[in-house]
Design an enzyme around this catalytic site. Structure first.
Site, PDB file in Angstrom:
ATOM      1  N   ASP A   3      14.373  13.365  -1.290  1.00 14.18           N
ATOM      2  CA  ASP A   3      13.150  12.716  -1.727  1.00 14.18           C
ATOM      3  C   ASP A   3      11.979  13.484  -1.105  1.00 14.18           C
ATOM      4  O   ASP A   3      12.109  14.051  -0.027  1.00 14.18           O
ATOM      5  CB  ASP A   3      13.143  11.254  -1.264  1.00 14.18           C
ATOM      6  CG  ASP A   3      11.888  10.524  -1.685  1.00 14.18           C
ATOM      7  OD1 ASP A   3      11.498  10.673  -2.849  1.00 14.18           O
ATOM      8  OD2 ASP A   3      11.309   9.827  -0.841  1.00 14.18           O
ATOM      9  N   ASP A   5      14.340   4.337  -3.167  1.00 17.52           N
ATOM     10  CA  ASP A   5      15.486   4.888  -3.856  1.00 17.52           C
ATOM     11  C   ASP A   5      16.618   3.880  -3.987  1.00 17.52           C
ATOM     12  O   ASP A   5      17.554   4.099  -4.740  1.00 17.52           O
ATOM     13  CB  ASP A   5      16.023   6.110  -3.095  1.00 17.52           C
ATOM     14  CG  ASP A   5      15.014   7.239  -3.066  1.00 17.52           C
ATOM     15  OD1 ASP A   5      14.551   7.602  -4.152  1.00 17.52           O
ATOM     16  OD2 ASP A   5      14.685   7.730  -1.978  1.00 17.52           O
ATOM     17  N   ASP A  27      13.288   8.321   2.519  1.00 12.88           N
ATOM     18  CA  ASP A  27      12.610   7.781   3.695  1.00 12.88           C
ATOM     19  C   ASP A  27      12.284   6.322   3.554  1.00 12.88           C
ATOM     20  O   ASP A  27      11.725   5.726   4.446  1.00 12.88           O
ATOM     21  CB  ASP A  27      11.301   8.533   3.943  1.00 12.88           C
ATOM     22  CG  ASP A  27      10.234   8.133   2.938  1.00 12.88           C
ATOM     23  OD1 ASP A  27      10.555   8.120   1.743  1.00 12.88           O
ATOM     24  OD2 ASP A  27       9.118   7.820   3.352  1.00 12.88           O
TER      25      ASP A  27
END
Length: 596
Positions: free
Chosen positions: A350, A553, A549
């Site tokens: 990401d 997601d 982080d």
């Protein structure tokens, strides 16, 4: 966890003395005080029997409850074997203590209360350690729920009323003011604003929203006020689905534990049949007294088959490994990730908060005559002091970091999704995007050419006009973390293909990708489509690790049954460490790493 630890401490307090006093003739000094066959030893063993029974009844109650359930459902588990083993040891010891004449010699009348107490204590400790590891995910859920505002302002019958978040209904008109979190999902019907949607999209730069645009509950309204119509409330909101999916992920077992349960389904009945077969063979063919020898063989088989090592070793080995990793700055919150990480082929990164810092920073200042860069930045930052927009805050922070003393600003006026105007030291300063300045009649044709390069590098340029004339521009970007390039280079040296997956625009993503040296860039991917991109990589025959982080997601990946990716963002804050491993897998291998 606290309940299991209370059971552990009680069992351990009994198990220690019981283990020592069960074999006093093996310990110098005790053999004289407690000789075999003495009245003192018999009374001591009686007390040990009572104490170990209390251990089974209190600390081991869950094992016997599992035994009853397994008999009812005709499906054995590891708890079944533990209950049979510890229970058999206690029953045999009590019979040997009460009726020693039933056994052929004194050696067979030794007690094994220590087996009942020690095995129970060790397995309960293993269960407590496993629960403690899962508790971190519960903390993540609590923090997710904490993102949701408690109240909302709704308009009903023309009157604005504050109601609890649980009382908001679909089609309610909801009012949101600056610096407030949006209570539920909906569509804007009036007003406009810039909204921080980083918890969902990972995009650190606020997104401009106007009439007709969708807003997501628990995201932050940075600037402007607006009214939206609620479309999803309660358990249907995006935040609620994230919480639900994290809870589902929490319930998954480590693969080796699933194997243990599967083995126990067949191992338990096999052990019982072997014990019965041993009894029959010794009863028919064994020496006299046949019944006593047959009983001893059956009891020995049942006690030895108790899987105390599995009950303790599985969580103990995982916890020890995880603790050792933590000493080196690695946090592992899933056995799936630990077992599966060795087989990874691809690491999907990401962008926001993982490769980059996750917040905008001032990167460039370009000035036109008669201003130099330092003076232009002083005017812009002074004007932006009254702005609530994160980009304005980044400019102010950048100026102060450069040691620039700001001047007071007057006549400040902010235009949502456009720019700001203010008066600084007698200058009329205007800062905003090109549409905002051109609408004010500012000629931007003479602006320096490097602004196009800034945009191609993934930076956000903001134009500056002073007293109605173009004066230059400043650029803001989500900057790369200092060690991201080194970490990505190391991943590639390990033979892993590195892919960057982000919802950011293609130009910005490509610029960051070139800067850090990833192998492939997948940009403009919405949260609901991230799982599909991971699945495409898996269809290529690759085992995929997901790096993220925050919770943005989690929903997509879990919905697709490929796992979940949770890191530090709105989940569990990790203040130190080089790499954070989090996650699990149902199909392939999906974990999350925060490169900090």
């Amino acid at each position: 966890y606290r309940r299991l630890m209370r059971k552990w401490w009680f069992a351990a307090a009994v198990a220690g003395p019981t283990m020592v006093l069960s074999y006093p003739w093996l310990i110098p000094g005790l053999s004289d005080l407690l000789p075999r066959g003495s009245q003192q030893l018999w009374l001591l063993w009686v007390a040990m029997g009572i104490a170990s029974f209390a251990v089974l009844a209190y600390s081991g109650s869950q094992f016997f409850a599992g035994l009853i359930d397994s008999v009812r459902h005709r499906s054995a588990t590891m708890h079944t074997l533990i209950a049979i083993g510890t229970g058999t040891a206690w029953v045999y010891s009590s019979v040997a203590l009460a009726f020693p004449q039933l056994f052929p010699s004194a050696e067979f009348t030794d007690v094994y209360y220590d087996v009942s107490a020690v095995v129970t204590a060790l397995v309960v400790l293993g269960m407590a350690m496993e629960i403690k590891a899962r508790g971190r995910t519960s903390e993540a859920i609590r923090k997710l729920i904490g993102l949701r505002p408690r109240t909302a302002r709704v308009i009903r019958e023309g009157v604005e009323t504050t109601v609890g978040i649980e009382d908001v209904r679909v089609n309610d008109l909801v009012v949101v003011r600056p610096s407030e979190r949006i209570p539920v999902d909906g569509t804007i019907v009036s007003g406009a604003s810039a909204i921080d949607e980083s918890m969902i999209t990972g995009e650190s730069i606020p997104v401009d929203k106007a009439v007709g645009d969708e807003v997501i509950g628990a995201t932050m309204n940075c600037q402007g006020a607006f009214t939206f119509r609620a479309t999803r409330v309660g358990e249907d909101t995006a935040l609620a689905s994230i919480v639900r999916l994290v809870q589902d992920a929490q319930a998954t077992k480590v693969p080796i534990q699933r194997i243990v349960d599967q083995v126990s389904r067949f191992f338990t009945p096999i052990v019982v049949m072997l014990a019965i077969a041993g009894f029959v063979v010794w009863y028919v063919l064994g020496p006299s007294p046949a019944f006593a020898y047959a009983t001893i063989v059956m009891v020995t088989t049942l006690i030895i088959a108790c899987p105390c090592a599995l009950g303790m070793a599985t969580p103990m080995s995982l916890t020890t490994g995880i603790g050792k990793a933590a000493e080196h700055g690695v946090l592992i919150r899933s056995g799936d990730a630990l077992q599966g990480s060795q087989r990874l082929d691809v690491i999907v990164l990401d962008k926001t908060g993982t490769i980059t810092k996750g917040e905008p920073s001032l990167t460039d200042v370009l000035a036109l005559e008669p201003f130099d860069e330092r003076e232009l930045l002083r005017l812009v930052a002074s004007a932006e002091q009254g702005s609530e927009h994160p980009l304005g805050a980044a400019i102010v922070a950048g100026a102060r970091a450069r040691g620039i003393e700001l001047a007071p600003a007057t006549d400040f006026l902010a235009t949502v999704a456009g720019g700001i105007t203010a008066r600084v030291d007698g200058w009329d300063v205007r800062v905003g995007n090109d549409r905002y300045l051109r609408k004010a009649g500012i000629d931007l044709d003479g602006m320096p050419a490097p602004w196009t390069v800034l945009a191609e590098d993934g930076k956000t340029p903001m134009y500056v006009a002073v007293d109605g004339r173009a004066a230059g521009l400043v650029a803001v970007a989500d900057t790369v973390k200092e060690d991201s390039i080194r970490a990505i280079r190391r991943l590639r040296e390990l033979g892993l293909e590195v892919v960057m997956l982000t919802g950011d625009n293609r130009r910005t993503a490509s610029a960051i990708g070139r800067q850090v040296g990833v192998d492939r860039v997948l940009a403009e991917v919405q949260p609901g489509d991230k799982a599909m991109e991971v699945r495409k990589l898996q269809l290529e025959g690759k085992r995929v690790g997901m790096v993220g982080d925050g919770t943005n997601d989690a929903p997509a990946l879990t919905q697709a049954d490929v796992g979940f990716a949770i890191g530090t963002g709105t989940d569990v804050a990790i203040e130190s460490g080089d790499v954070t491993l989090v996650g699990g897998s149902l199909r392939g291998v999906v974990l999350a790493i925060e490169v900090s």
